[in-house]
Design a protein around this motif. Structure first.
Motif, PDB file in Angstrom:
ATOM      1  N   SER A 131     -21.737 -25.287  99.133  1.00 53.95           N
ATOM      2  CA  SER A 131     -20.609 -24.741  99.073  1.00 53.95           C
ATOM      3  C   SER A 131     -20.315 -23.970  97.960  1.00 53.95           C
ATOM      4  O   SER A 131     -19.838 -22.797  98.043  1.00 53.95           O
ATOM      5  N   ALA A 132     -20.740 -24.484  96.688  1.00 58.22           N
ATOM      6  CA  ALA A 132     -20.700 -23.651  95.521  1.00 58.22           C
ATOM      7  C   ALA A 132     -21.703 -22.370  95.632  1.00 58.22           C
ATOM      8  O   ALA A 132     -20.885 -21.477  95.257  1.00 58.22           O
ATOM      9  N   VAL A 133     -22.783 -22.415  96.174  1.00 52.96           N
ATOM     10  CA  VAL A 133     -23.491 -21.171  96.319  1.00 52.96           C
ATOM     11  C   VAL A 133     -22.792 -20.310  97.137  1.00 52.96           C
ATOM     12  O   VAL A 133     -22.867 -18.964  96.888  1.00 52.96           O
ATOM     13  N   LYS A 134     -22.243 -20.711  98.316  1.00 58.85           N
ATOM     14  CA  LYS A 134     -21.498 -19.896  99.163  1.00 58.85           C
ATOM     15  C   LYS A 134     -20.369 -18.866  98.372  1.00 58.85           C
ATOM     16  O   LYS A 134     -20.388 -17.631  98.603  1.00 58.85           O
ATOM     17  N   LEU A 135     -19.808 -19.845  97.602  1.00 54.67           N
ATOM     18  CA  LEU A 135     -18.629 -19.135  97.127  1.00 54.67           C
ATOM     19  C   LEU A 135     -18.515 -18.701  95.880  1.00 54.67           C
ATOM     20  O   LEU A 135     -17.891 -17.412  95.628  1.00 54.67           O
ATOM     21  N   PHE A 136     -19.090 -19.080  94.809  1.00 55.97           N
ATOM     22  CA  PHE A 136     -19.271 -18.844  93.601  1.00 55.97           C
ATOM     23  C   PHE A 136     -20.227 -17.480  93.110  1.00 55.97           C
ATOM     24  O   PHE A 136     -21.273 -17.567  93.865  1.00 55.97           O
ATOM     25  N   ASP A 137     -20.143 -16.764  92.038  1.00 56.62           N
ATOM     26  CA  ASP A 137     -21.085 -15.925  91.664  1.00 56.62           C
ATOM     27  C   ASP A 137     -21.897 -16.504  90.548  1.00 56.62           C
ATOM     28  O   ASP A 137     -22.732 -15.808  90.099  1.00 56.62           O
ATOM     29  N   GLN A 145     -29.781 -21.192  97.730  1.00 53.88           N
ATOM     30  CA  GLN A 145     -29.924 -19.575  97.607  1.00 53.88           C
ATOM     31  C   GLN A 145     -30.929 -18.929  98.620  1.00 53.88           C
ATOM     32  O   GLN A 145     -30.437 -17.850  99.148  1.00 53.88           O
ATOM     33  N   THR A 146     -31.952 -19.528  98.628  1.00 59.28           N
ATOM     34  CA  THR A 146     -33.154 -18.988  99.747  1.00 59.28           C
ATOM     35  C   THR A 146     -32.480 -19.033 101.110  1.00 59.28           C
ATOM     36  O   THR A 146     -32.391 -18.057 101.705  1.00 59.28           O
ATOM     37  N   LYS A 147     -31.805 -20.138 101.501  1.00 57.96           N
ATOM     38  CA  LYS A 147     -31.057 -20.341 102.790  1.00 57.96           C
ATOM     39  C   LYS A 147     -30.036 -19.227 103.058  1.00 57.96           C
ATOM     40  O   LYS A 147     -30.005 -18.668 104.036  1.00 57.96           O
ATOM     41  N   LEU A 148     -29.318 -18.933 102.014  1.00 53.02           N
ATOM     42  CA  LEU A 148     -27.997 -18.021 102.037  1.00 53.02           C
ATOM     43  C   LEU A 148     -28.603 -16.726 101.479  1.00 53.02           C
ATOM     44  O   LEU A 148     -27.613 -15.763 101.829  1.00 53.02           O
TER      45      LEU A 148
END
Length: 219
Positions: free
Chosen positions: A90-96, A114-117
């Motif tokens: 969730s953090a990787v999805k939302l945060f920069d 990161q790789t997945k998203l």
């Protein structure tokens, strides 16, 4: 003009005045730490054009920022609190930006998500600069090895973050962080909060994490 905007302008002027003798290319960025404050307190800053905001908890950030970030893609959201591995997706999805990278397990999980998203997060390594048992952070002596590990798993480490020991003069710790940053050749330092941001700015902080002095006292 809303009080939060007035406070932000006052802080910027103080920093400019404090750093006026140093010929800096740019002033440190101010992260408005909006944890526990609702969106009505935050919107005036967004309308004013402020871009950097910080949260400590992933769930609170999702509820507050998901829609705002869709409508304001220029906003940079900074994860400042301790990040549990089960919240990384969730953090990787939302945060920069994530300022609290402090162990290999967390590094591996961020790398995987990161790789997945297909999204690259900017990361700070949290350093336990006061060698405090109760605090998270990488030991200063292990910093080089940890940085190399992070690079090997394709993480973008841009700087170091610290929380100096409470109730001690933070300046010696800020100076030490600046030396660590220079030694391992990183560009950024995330340090300094409402009580000590001018000291941090004068010791080469590039990101200041300011909450109370912008938003007022938390309940």
């Amino acid at each position: 003009m809303h009080k939060t905007v007035q406070n932000l302008i006052k802080i910027k002027n103080e920093i400019m005045s404090s750093l006026s003798k140093k010929s800096l290319d740019k002033l440190p960025k101010i992260i408005a730490v909006s944890k526990t404050f609702d969106i009505q307190n935050i919107l005036p800053l967004i309308d004013y054009g402020h871009l950097d905001f910080g949260e400590n908890k992933v769930q609170e950030a999702i509820e507050k920022w998901t829609d705002i970030k869709k409508n304001n893609p220029n906003i940079n959201l900074h994860m400042l609190g301790k990040l549990q591995t089960n919240k990384v997706k969730s953090a990787v999805k939302l945060f920069d930006y994530i300022h609290s990278l402090d162990n290999k397990k967390l590094a591996n999980k961020i790398s995987l998500e990161q790789t997945k998203l297909k999204k690259k997060i900017k990361l700070f390594i949290q350093v336990n600069v006061g060698n405090e048992n109760q605090k998270s952070g990488i030991d200063k002596n292990n910093l080089n090895e940890f940085l190399q590990y992070c690079k090997e798993i394709n993480l973008e480490i841009i700087g170091l973050m610290c929380l100096p020991p409470a109730n001690l003069n933070p300046i010696q710790y800020f100076e030490e962080m600046n030396l660590l940053k220079e030694n391992i050749k990183l560009d950024h330092l995330s340090m300094g909060m409402s009580s000590d941001y001018l000291s941090a700015a004068n010791n080469s902080a590039t990101y200041l994490r300011i909450g109370t002095n912008i938003f007022g006292k938390r309940n």
